[in-house]
Design a protein around this motif. Structure first.
Motif, short mmCIF file in Angstrom:
data_model
loop_
_atom_site.label_atom_id
_atom_site.label_comp_id
_atom_site.label_asym_id
_atom_site.label_seq_id
_atom_site.Cartn_x
_atom_site.Cartn_y
_atom_site.Cartn_z
N ILE A 290 0.93 4.16 -2.87
CA ILE A 290 0.74 5.58 -2.54
C ILE A 290 1.87 6.43 -3.13
N LYS A 291 3.10 5.95 -3.00
CA LYS A 291 4.25 6.68 -3.56
C LYS A 291 4.15 6.74 -5.08
N TYR B 113 11.61 8.08 -2.58
CA TYR B 113 10.60 7.13 -3.04
C TYR B 113 11.20 5.76 -3.32
N ILE C 245 1.42 6.65 -6.86
CA ILE C 245 0.34 7.59 -7.20
C ILE C 245 0.84 9.03 -7.12
N LYS C 246 1.67 9.33 -6.12
CA LYS C 246 2.22 10.69 -6.00
C LYS C 246 3.06 11.06 -7.21
N SER D 230 0.83 -1.21 0.00
CA SER D 230 0.00 0.00 0.00
C SER D 230 0.86 1.26 0.00
N VAL D 231 1.93 1.24 0.80
CA VAL D 231 2.85 2.38 0.83
C VAL D 231 3.48 2.58 -0.55
#
Length: 431
Positions: free
Chosen positions: A110-111, A235, A113-114, A106-107
């Motif tokens: 999220i990265k 990242y 997606i950023k 999940s982390v």
């Protein structure tokens, strides 16, 4: 699974030790990149490879492990409880692993997606078939696949130097390398060596980019490295231009003379390393019993301690006749002979082992085990009996029982007697 994980981690450790001792100081950056990528994959693949012919490399003391003998009554209830407890324990571990894996995944998402948002929300231009993403009000600089992110507060000179550097990352597809190790981190998050691999591959990426980009303007490039450290969000799967912990190493590598081509011979170390790992993996057979704690250990790879008359060690399956009890002499089929031998040994132990001996030894309640090794010599005698147990009295009892086996017809090959070494697990319950 435990055996596989142990082997893969062990192989990664060996690969990294060789890299740190012999390779990382050289300027063969492209070769080192390939080394890290290939060995990270080999460490995961080799444990699955089983080459039967390598089993003949085992020494002459290899043991034929007979099926486990259970003394006394392990009632259905106790077996059920053991099974239930084992299943619950395994489920708890599995659930914990899955939970942490999902969190790390999940982390990562999220990265990712950023990064995608930065691409979508900021103006872009095309240069040298690469997409430059112009970031507002920042001096960050990094690359991701064919996207090069440049902060708009960078000076013209800085932008030029950074672009040449990041262009190498993009052209050489360094993002694929980092994503490969991100996947390994998600699946093998408990393995610290994966993180060490990723650090080393990131260093190699910077050395490769510097090596090529410095040709553009050497003096200016040094100034850019020494001038400041830009604030870049970490990242893990991007290639930032400035990384404070790497600045010194990058400058040292830029000033270092090229390593002589003769040093390439060091990469040949991979050949004996991989061969040794294949031998180890092939000879470390994981029985089905180890995958299910409720199942007893079954006969594994079989070898014999051959007599000097034969001259070589042979697999047990290759000999003409296994050792025989009197009751087994009428059998011709080798598999039937082995089963008959196993049954006769089991009956002998069941009828002669004094299980009451354990009542006065102050041992933990539950299932205890004794492992006995013994040899059937070329004359059919039982010799070299050795035991391993929680208490010396149990070892002595196991030795006594096995020593009382009758003289057998020895194993035969090409008309000559051979020695055979056996291992026998014995289990019983202490109330």
């Amino acid at each position: 699974m435990i055996s596989y994980l142990f082997q893969s981690i062990l192989f990664q450790l060996l690969f990294l030790i060789v890299y740190d001792l012999f390779l990382k100081r050289d300027t063969f950056f492209s070769h080192n990149r390939l080394y890290l990528l290939i060995t990270s994959l080999l460490s995961l693949v080799i444990p699955f490879i089983k080459i039967d012919s390598f089993n003949t490399l085992l020494d002459s003391n290899s043991i034929i492990v007979l099926p486990e003998i259970v003394l006394g009554s392990l009632n259905n209830q106790s077996n059920t409880n053991y099974s239930y407890d084992t299943v619950v324990s395994l489920m708890t571990v599995a659930n914990g692993y899955v939970l942490i894996t999902l969190i790390i995944f999940s982390v990562f998402v999220i990265k990712l997606i950023k990064i995608l948002k930065l691409i979508h929300q900021n103006p872009k231009t095309i240069q040298d078939n690469l997409t430059i993403v112009h970031l507002k009000d920042t001096n960050t600089a990094f690359s991701f696949f064919n996207y090069i992110f440049l902060g708009d507060t960078l000076t013209t000179t800085q932008r030029q130097s950074v672009f040449e550097h990041e262009k190498i990352h993009a052209k050489q597809k360094h993002t694929f390398d980092l994503l490969w190790f991100e996947v390994l981190k998600i699946v093998l998050w408990f393995n610290p060596l994966v993180y060490l691999y990723q650090i080393r591959i990131s260093n190699i990426h910077e050395f490769l980019a510097d090596q090529n980009a410095v040709k553009f303007n050497k003096s200016e490039y040094y100034q850019q490295l020494l001038q400041q450290v830009f604030n870049v969000k970490t990242y893990a799967f991007i290639n930032p231009f400035f990384n404070q912990s790497l600045i010194k190493k990058r400058i040292i590598m830029l000033q270092k003379s090229k390593t002589k081509q003769t040093h390439l011979v060091k990469y040949l170390l991979l050949i004996p390393m991989v061969l040794g790992m294949l031998v180890y993996s092939s000879c470390s057979n994981e029985s089905e019993a180890t995958k299910d704690p409720i199942v007893n250990i079954q006969t594994e790879t079989l070898d014999i301690n051959n007599s000097k008359q034969i001259g070589v060690d042979l697999p047990f399956s290759a000999i003409d006749q296994s050792p025989l009890f009197e009751a087994c002499k009428t059998l011709v089929d080798k598999d039937h002979q082995k089963k008959c031998f196993s049954d006769q040994v089991s009956n002998h132990v069941l009828n002669n082992f004094n299980t009451k001996l354990a009542d006065n030894l102050d041992l933990k309640k539950g299932i205890t085990k004794v492992f006995v090794s013994f040899k059937i010599s070329k004359t059919g005698e039982i010799i070299d009996v050795m035991s391993r147990a929680e208490h010396p009295d149990l070892e002595a009892e196991a030795n006594r029982v096995i020593n009382n086996l009758p003289i057998l017809t020895p194993g035969m090959h090409e008309g000559k007697a051979v020695d055979v070494v056996y291992g026998l697990p014995i289990a019983f319950k202490i109330k």
